[in-house]
Design an enzyme around this catalytic site. Structure first.
Site, short mmCIF file in Angstrom:
data_model
loop_
_atom_site.label_atom_id
_atom_site.label_comp_id
_atom_site.label_asym_id
_atom_site.label_seq_id
_atom_site.Cartn_x
_atom_site.Cartn_y
_atom_site.Cartn_z
N HIS A 40 118.09 67.01 40.46
CA HIS A 40 117.83 66.35 42.08
C HIS A 40 119.26 64.87 42.11
CE1 HIS A 40 114.49 68.26 43.65
NE2 HIS A 40 113.54 68.11 43.01
N GLU A 67 121.10 85.13 40.40
CA GLU A 67 121.15 83.75 39.54
C GLU A 67 120.05 84.64 38.51
OE1 GLU A 67 119.38 80.75 41.88
OE2 GLU A 67 118.93 81.98 43.35
N ASP A 116 121.92 78.78 37.93
CA ASP A 116 120.36 78.93 37.57
C ASP A 116 120.55 80.27 36.43
OD1 ASP A 116 117.91 78.10 38.26
OD2 ASP A 116 118.04 78.74 40.32
N CYS A 149 128.82 79.44 44.15
CA CYS A 149 128.28 77.93 44.70
C CYS A 149 127.32 77.53 44.05
CB CYS A 149 127.13 78.39 45.94
SG CYS A 149 125.63 79.25 45.22
#
Length: 617
Positions: free
Chosen positions: A220, A466, A490, A537
């Site tokens: 985060h 992913e 990921d 992304c």
């Protein structure tokens, strides 16, 4: 026709002059910590330490005469928390289910626990701690106690205790006068781990840098820092025990270095570097209105990864052409309770309106792993990143999932103004069967909305690649999607079988590894041959060294943190297809990560040396 090179103020010459001095100065400073560079740049400021329970310095203690008043304040916060839990239980029960709502019955009982209340009251009455500081002490005591047990039941109870205490603290913080929470000047946030609740508490303060004990490049804290262009270092052991609020701290987000109370010479060097980085960013941002075109005229689409409305606004300011990834889970993680369909609809409409060209790819909930909401259960697992998360969790709660799909379809409907370009994307797809199940749910949502007479729009449906299984068999999935987005964060950890946030194995999560490069080339190539639009992304799209290789593989659509859009735009203005393709051909023959990394460092130095200051080591 070749694009004009952009100005290069604060270029490589300044970087090379400062680097040796900075390295020498770092040795002179007695207190240096090494962590993981997660957001590039340099920041100097005063430390501001935040704990799991946020306690401003001014609120640590109370005068003896004010003890009774402080106890009343605690009781009032508990009453408000109790009301919150009752309302939340009712809302979750109606929207998700009674089993999921049971967690809040348990939290209500924790709130009413006489032992917990007695500990808080004693800390206030006898030690004259503020209610917030008392709650933090109690949480630390319970954490130490429960840490002795490896029983899953007690670990889950600790999570519930933590949730309750943080809720009470939220009401206590809200009751403080704004002046008590004020911080003068730029601060360096120091935290065990920066979570969405901290972000809400900190609001719009002037944050110059972030340092955390836990987390990696995709935590985060890292995502928040990169989206705002804030230098950050994660994975610094025991940093909260080594720094106190008010210390002078240097954050070197290029090399993962944190300096505490450096000497005068070191401070001068890093302040100069901070100015150089700021000048370079300012120069690059001045070209935000220019289109992204390579040196030989190839158009490149630079989109933005966003988590909230302020990120969408930043994407517009930085010159992104749209939003390639809207992480909707942050709406749920930061919401006081369960956002219903109308609340989601309102949030999505605001995001679309604020985004560049009203172009947004909305990803459905990607919860689980390191992101959890209590009403879907704590569900402790041995391997949470490979377990019950993301699309798998959504399938487990079909009506809850359907509500989000309906809100997205309604938000995509035309409203008489400029055309919207909305897409819906689903995370962690592993099999074709999942895509077919998704199409069934989208069709069900469309039928419901048609019956109810509510305006909606059919939108392109995409998948995130992913999971290695999806990457290997990508050709078998393209018939069932309109577009593909590669989630490299990921994908890298799954390919390398290494938790990216585990410091013991995070060194294996190298985006420049041969396995990752070959996998990305395979997916991009397959999509190109089929004419399926593909975007990357993940965070490597904003790594200049990786961006060059992706361009050579044929990728023409990148979604990155808004703050990095000007930098990547500058990079492509110096790059040609021929050079990028030759670089890829050479790299795909290399056998080690270090070989690829060193080669790309040399390539970047020749291609665009001025952006080296904005690239993490």
């Amino acid at each position: 026709m070749a694009a004009n090179p952009r100005p290069r103020r604060g270029s490589n010459e300044a970087t090379e002059k400062t680097r040796p001095v900075a390295t020498r100065a770092a040795r002179l400073s007695g207190k240096t910590h090494q962590g993981l560079a997660v957001s590039p740049g340099v920041a100097v400021g005063s430390a501001y330490c935040i704990h799991e329970v946020f306690v401003p310095n001014e609120a640590e203690t109370v005068e003896p005469a004010h003890v009774h008043q402080e106890l009343q304040r605690y009781e009032q916060a508990c009453e408000k928390t109790a009301a919150d839990l009752v309302a939340l239980r009712s809302k979750v029960e109606s929207q998700v289910g009674s089993d999921e709502a049971a967690i809040f019955r348990l939290q209500e009982s924790i709130l009413r626990d006489p032992a917990l209340a007695a500990k808080v009251r004693a800390a206030v009455s006898e030690d004259h701690l503020s209610a917030q500081a008392a709650l933090r002490r109690v949480l630390e005591e319970y954490s130490a106690l429960f840490a002795r047990s490896h029983d899953e039941f007690w670990q889950e109870r600790l999570s519930d205790v933590r949730d309750v205490i943080i809720r009470i603290t939220g009401h206590l913080s809200a009751a403080l006068k704004p002046s008590k929470l004020a911080i003068d000047g730029a601060v360096i946030l120091i935290a065990g781990e920066l979570v969405p609740s901290h972000v809400l508490t900190l609001g719009k303060r002037d944050v110059a840098g972030i340092v955390t004990q836990a987390g990696g490049r995709t935590s985060h804290a890292a995502i928040l820092a990169r989206s705002r262009g804030i230098p950050a270092v994660s994975g610094v052991p025991d940093i909260l025990q080594s720094i106190t609020t008010g210390d002078t701290v240097v954050v070197d987000g290029r090399e993962g270095r944190v300096l505490v109370n450096p000497d005068y010479e070191t401070l001068l060097v890093y302040r100069a570097m901070q100015r150089d980085v700021a000048n370079l960013r300012e120069t690059l941002a001045a070209n935000c209105s220019a289109k992204c075109i390579s040196a030989d005229g190839q158009k490149v689409q630079l989109l933005a990864n966003i988590s909230n409305l302020s990120d969408a606004q930043a994407a517009r300011r930085m010159g992104a052409s749209g939003v390639g990834l809207y992480r909707t889970e942050y709406l749920f993680l930061t919401h006081a309770d369960v956002p219903d369909e109308e609340e989601q609809l309102d949030a999505y409409r605001k995001i679309i309106a604020a985004s560049p060209n009203r172009k947004v790819t909305i990803r459905t909930l990607d919860l689980g792993g390191d992101k959890a909401i209590p009403y879907l259960g704590h569900n402790r697992e041995a391997n949470p990143f490979m377990g019950w998360r993301s699309i798998r969790l959504s399938f487990e709660h079909p009506e809850f999932f359907l509500t989000q799909i309906r809100a997205i379809l309604r938000a995509a409907a035309e409203d008489g103004s400029r055309r919207k370009q909305v897409q819906m994307m689903f995370p962690m797809i592993t099999m074709v069967e999942e895509l077919r199940k998704i199409h069934g749910m989208v069709n069900k949502a469309c039928k419901q909305l048609t019956t109810e007479g509510k305006p909606f729009a059919k939108v392109p449906i995409g998948m995130m690649v992913e999971v290695p299984a999806a990457a290997v068999a990508i050709e078998t999935m393209l018939d069932d999607v309109d577009f593909v987005s590669i989630g490299s964060n990921d994908l890298v950890q799954y390919l390398m079988a290494a938790d990216r946030d585990n410091p013991k194995v995070s060194h294996l999560c190298q985006p420049m590894s041969p396995a990752v490069m070959r996998t990305l080339a395979h997916v991009i190539g397959a999509c190109g041959r089929r004419g399926t639009p593909v975007t990357l992304c993940g965070e490597i799209a904003a790594m200049p060294r990786a961006a060059v290789l992706l361009f050579g593989m044929g990728l023409r659509s990148y979604s990155i943190s808004p703050a990095f859009v000007p930098m990547i735009k500058e990079l492509f203005s110096h790059l040609t297809v021929e050079r990028a393709q030759k670089t890829v051909e050479r790299v795909l023959k290399m056998r080690t990560t270090i070989e690829i990394t060193r080669h790309m460092q040399r390539e970047l130095n020749e291609l665009c040396p001025n952006i080296k200051m904005l690239d993490s080591e």
